[in-house]
Design a protein around this motif. Sequence first.
Motif, PDB file in Angstrom:
ATOM      1  N   ASP A 372       0.831  -1.205   0.000  1.00  0.00           N
ATOM      2  CA  ASP A 372       0.000   0.000   0.000  1.00  0.00           C
ATOM      3  C   ASP A 372       0.866   1.255   0.000  1.00  0.00           C
ATOM      4  O   ASP A 372       2.052   1.219   0.335  1.00  0.00           O
ATOM      5  CB  ASP A 372      -0.899   0.015   1.233  1.00  0.00           C
ATOM      6  CG  ASP A 372      -2.185  -0.769   1.026  1.00  0.00           C
ATOM      7  OD1 ASP A 372      -3.016  -0.302   0.242  1.00  0.00           O
ATOM      8  OD2 ASP A 372      -2.358  -1.824   1.660  1.00  0.00           O
ATOM      9  N   ASP A 373       0.249   2.381  -0.312  1.00  0.00           N
ATOM     10  CA  ASP A 373       0.943   3.662  -0.234  1.00  0.00           C
ATOM     11  C   ASP A 373       1.269   4.001   1.215  1.00  0.00           C
ATOM     12  O   ASP A 373       0.493   3.728   2.131  1.00  0.00           O
ATOM     13  CB  ASP A 373       0.072   4.768  -0.833  1.00  0.00           C
ATOM     14  CG  ASP A 373      -0.177   4.575  -2.311  1.00  0.00           C
ATOM     15  OD1 ASP A 373       0.803   4.373  -3.045  1.00  0.00           O
ATOM     16  OD2 ASP A 373      -1.349   4.613  -2.730  1.00  0.00           O
ATOM     17  N   ILE A 386       2.491   7.610   9.549  1.00  0.00           N
ATOM     18  CA  ILE A 386       1.224   7.021   9.976  1.00  0.00           C
ATOM     19  C   ILE A 386       1.155   5.579   9.483  1.00  0.00           C
ATOM     20  O   ILE A 386       0.695   4.687  10.177  1.00  0.00           O
ATOM     21  CB  ILE A 386       0.035   7.826   9.419  1.00  0.00           C
ATOM     22  CG1 ILE A 386       0.099   9.283   9.897  1.00  0.00           C
ATOM     23  CG2 ILE A 386      -1.291   7.187   9.805  1.00  0.00           C
ATOM     24  CD1 ILE A 386      -0.077   9.471  11.375  1.00  0.00           C
ATOM     25  N   ARG A 387       1.621   5.380   8.238  1.00  0.00           N
ATOM     26  CA  ARG A 387       1.681   4.033   7.659  1.00  0.00           C
ATOM     27  C   ARG A 387       2.955   3.956   6.835  1.00  0.00           C
ATOM     28  O   ARG A 387       3.132   4.685   5.866  1.00  0.00           O
ATOM     29  CB  ARG A 387       0.445   3.776   6.783  1.00  0.00           C
ATOM     30  CG  ARG A 387       0.401   2.379   6.190  1.00  0.00           C
ATOM     31  CD  ARG A 387      -0.942   2.107   5.542  1.00  0.00           C
ATOM     32  NE  ARG A 387      -1.106   2.754   4.253  1.00  0.00           N
ATOM     33  CZ  ARG A 387      -2.271   2.891   3.622  1.00  0.00           C
ATOM     34  NH1 ARG A 387      -3.373   2.440   4.182  1.00  0.00           N
ATOM     35  NH2 ARG A 387      -2.332   3.486   2.436  1.00  0.00           N
ATOM     36  N   ARG A 388       3.854   3.062   7.218  1.00  0.00           N
ATOM     37  CA  ARG A 388       5.154   2.928   6.545  1.00  0.00           C
ATOM     38  C   ARG A 388       5.083   1.724   5.622  1.00  0.00           C
ATOM     39  O   ARG A 388       5.015   0.584   6.062  1.00  0.00           O
ATOM     40  CB  ARG A 388       6.252   2.749   7.594  1.00  0.00           C
ATOM     41  CG  ARG A 388       7.679   2.702   7.045  1.00  0.00           C
ATOM     42  CD  ARG A 388       8.659   2.544   8.191  1.00  0.00           C
ATOM     43  NE  ARG A 388      10.047   2.525   7.760  1.00  0.00           N
ATOM     44  CZ  ARG A 388      10.706   1.421   7.391  1.00  0.00           C
ATOM     45  NH1 ARG A 388      10.086   0.258   7.391  1.00  0.00           N
ATOM     46  NH2 ARG A 388      11.971   1.489   7.027  1.00  0.00           N
ATOM     47  N   SER A 389       5.115   1.994   4.313  1.00  0.00           N
ATOM     48  CA  SER A 389       4.902   0.908   3.369  1.00  0.00           C
ATOM     49  C   SER A 389       5.659   1.194   2.076  1.00  0.00           C
ATOM     50  O   SER A 389       6.883   1.367   2.118  1.00  0.00           O
ATOM     51  CB  SER A 389       3.392   0.740   3.126  1.00  0.00           C
ATOM     52  OG  SER A 389       3.074  -0.526   2.610  1.00  0.00           O
ATOM     53  N   ARG A 390       4.961   1.302   0.936  1.00  0.00           N
ATOM     54  CA  ARG A 390       5.608   1.495  -0.356  1.00  0.00           C
ATOM     55  C   ARG A 390       6.538   2.710  -0.332  1.00  0.00           C
ATOM     56  O   ARG A 390       6.206   3.766   0.133  1.00  0.00           O
ATOM     57  CB  ARG A 390       4.513   1.674  -1.429  1.00  0.00           C
ATOM     58  CG  ARG A 390       4.998   1.639  -2.860  1.00  0.00           C
ATOM     59  CD  ARG A 390       5.164   3.019  -3.434  1.00  0.00           C
ATOM     60  NE  ARG A 390       4.035   3.884  -3.219  1.00  0.00           N
ATOM     61  CZ  ARG A 390       4.126   5.205  -3.129  1.00  0.00           C
ATOM     62  NH1 ARG A 390       5.289   5.801  -3.221  1.00  0.00           N
ATOM     63  NH2 ARG A 390       3.053   5.941  -2.926  1.00  0.00           N
ATOM     64  N   GLY A 391       7.764   2.516  -0.852  1.00  0.00           N
ATOM     65  CA  GLY A 391       8.754   3.576  -0.886  1.00  0.00           C
ATOM     66  C   GLY A 391       9.711   3.566   0.298  1.00  0.00           C
ATOM     67  O   GLY A 391      10.784   4.154   0.221  1.00  0.00           O
TER      68      GLY A 391
END
Length: 727
Positions: A372-373, A386-391
Amino acid sequence: MPPPDPDRTRLHLDIHGIVQGVGFRPFIYNLAQTYGLTGWVSNTASGVVLEVEGAPESIAEFRRAITTEAPPLSLIESVQASEVAATGAIDFVIRPSDRGAAVQTMISSDAAVCPDCLRELFDPDDRRYRYAFINCTNCGPRYTIIRSIPYDRPFTTMVDFTMCPACQAEYNDPRNRRFHAQPNACPDCGPRLELWDSEGKSIAGDYPVTTATDLLRNGQIVALKGLGGFHLAVDASNEKAVRELRQRKGRDEKPFALMARNTEAIKNHCWLTEEEERLLTSPRAPIVLLRRKVNDSVAPSIAPGNDRLGFMLPYTPLHHLIMAEGPETLVMTSANLSEEPICIDNQEALTRLQGIADAFLVHNRDIYLRSDDSVWIFLADRARPIRRSRGFVPQPVFVEGTGPPILAVGAELKNTVCLLKGNQAIVSQHIGDLKNLEALNFFKQTIHHLETIFQTQPETIVTDLHPGYLSSQWAETAREVPVFKIQHHHAHLAALLAEHRQSGPVIGVILDGTGLGTNGRIWGGEVLVGTIDHVERRGHLEAMPLPGGDAAILHPWRTAVAYLEKTCGPDFPALPFMENLEVDLIREMVQKQVNTPLTTSCGRLFDAVAALTGGCASIRYEAQAAIELMQIAAPVDRSVYATEIQEKDDVYILSVQSLIENIIRDLRAGIPEAEISGRFHRFILDGFLNLVENISRQTGIKTVGFSGGVFQNQLLLETMIPEFERH
């Protein structure tokens, strides 16, 4: 070979970090040419190793340039250097990779399209003009297409695409920025786009992007296959289309993410600081939660009742093509039904998004691992995830010390897993809430993938103390290794210390919604004292009833009634929020203690106060009541609600009942809800400051850490930090 020149020296360098698959060897090759050095460079299991020979001053400049001019996707963790005997070498070469040992190097995350590729994408004279899969060593897919290691094309989802002679020549040329770019491709040999209707039949047209953007302009919902999964896209200025997307997706009020053509388009809707713009335009290209302008023109139902909008910029070539031809701003939300993982496969998307998407813009480059982004926000003058994901994934968090490999499998909500290898804590992408089979399968795939690409088998598994979580249940039977259970809020504190490379002791203020405590109760408003290894609970909110457990989380009015019953008993007040609610049933549950556990949760306290003051009686997304309570809060620069603290067995307890009494008094006096919200936020600040001051005097510890979801509250965080620092 001529004899060594006594005025030349030779240096051996071992470079560790993210230095493979990011153009590091051609960077070294070209750097050596620039400074007139000879020698060689090679990939190894642990990173990049090289030797350079030449004039000492040139070697010194070369060493400095390694760190100051490194490729944008690289991350240098360490450089170890030693002098070796000069050999009189006359050229500089890239040697074949050494694949003999277990892989120790790190892997780059997926990266937004770079400026060079972007220029080529829109250059009519370039052979990759309008090609949706343009990339080079400085950008493009990485983590989401890697099946196994080493990171070579045969071990990625590009294996089915054989490079044409022109692409192969680029791939083989160390002077070219596509040297060893594993996803390298062009229209003649690479992946292709196709536009499907809702039944999966190809839609005729000269160029799928143009046809898709026509649909978007006409208010249609288009599923787009991106880097880590599908998005559902719709014109963000079309209120009817946005409402239709909400209805079809089953997402009542939770804000939608947005994608804008450029930063100027974002500035039409939001205030944008230099720091926020740098993050938006970085290769990581996350969603950034930005302060909304009063008269923005996006559809009202995109983020109802919210003073921020989540914006990102186009980060794939396909996004840039869509945004160049389509509406200036699009809703770009994860393609899934509520609670399910994001879709990644063409046929999967067609099946799962049936009845949601009107059309599907797909391609034949597989996504191996969904991602996810990422979502970030600037709070208290710092960018915070807040949300550590894609990138960002799988870039590790470096921790102090080392030890045997450990797998931590996370909790139930917003799950991630973490593989500890040496001094690297490799935190996975956002997995989501582990509440269904699809999420559990994604959880297991993510674990397998991390173990495969980092060639590590954990010797220990760590789980949350709660036995009912799917992650905890999986750990008990999945492997024949020891399993350790860690209390939820201790894990919060330990993660905070690890992230900041601290060992403690520290006073940890941990404020969140739910976590099983060591006494079997639901915690969430805690003050812990200790280290990564050991903590003691030295303070907390007063325990209050939670009628129906999880049902109360979805219906804050239940929590409000329970808190009133606990506080007032026979003098139970009649307040406006109770109209048409089954108040007597909840009161009876509390009185008889039927399915009514006790909780010290700060999140539930926010819910109760929100409902008491006329806010959300029921929520449609996590923390909705608390968010809306924060957003109506009037500024309060002094304490109004007194904080009452009791001490019991060396533990300080902050009274909740005294707070409820104050709020009842204010409601009866006609104090506006905004003023009550401001006073309540000040109470949280004062209450936990008083708890910490008492504990600090008792222990002598002056260092304080904050963790937990409640600290996503901007008003709370930005007032607590300076107030605590002042004390």
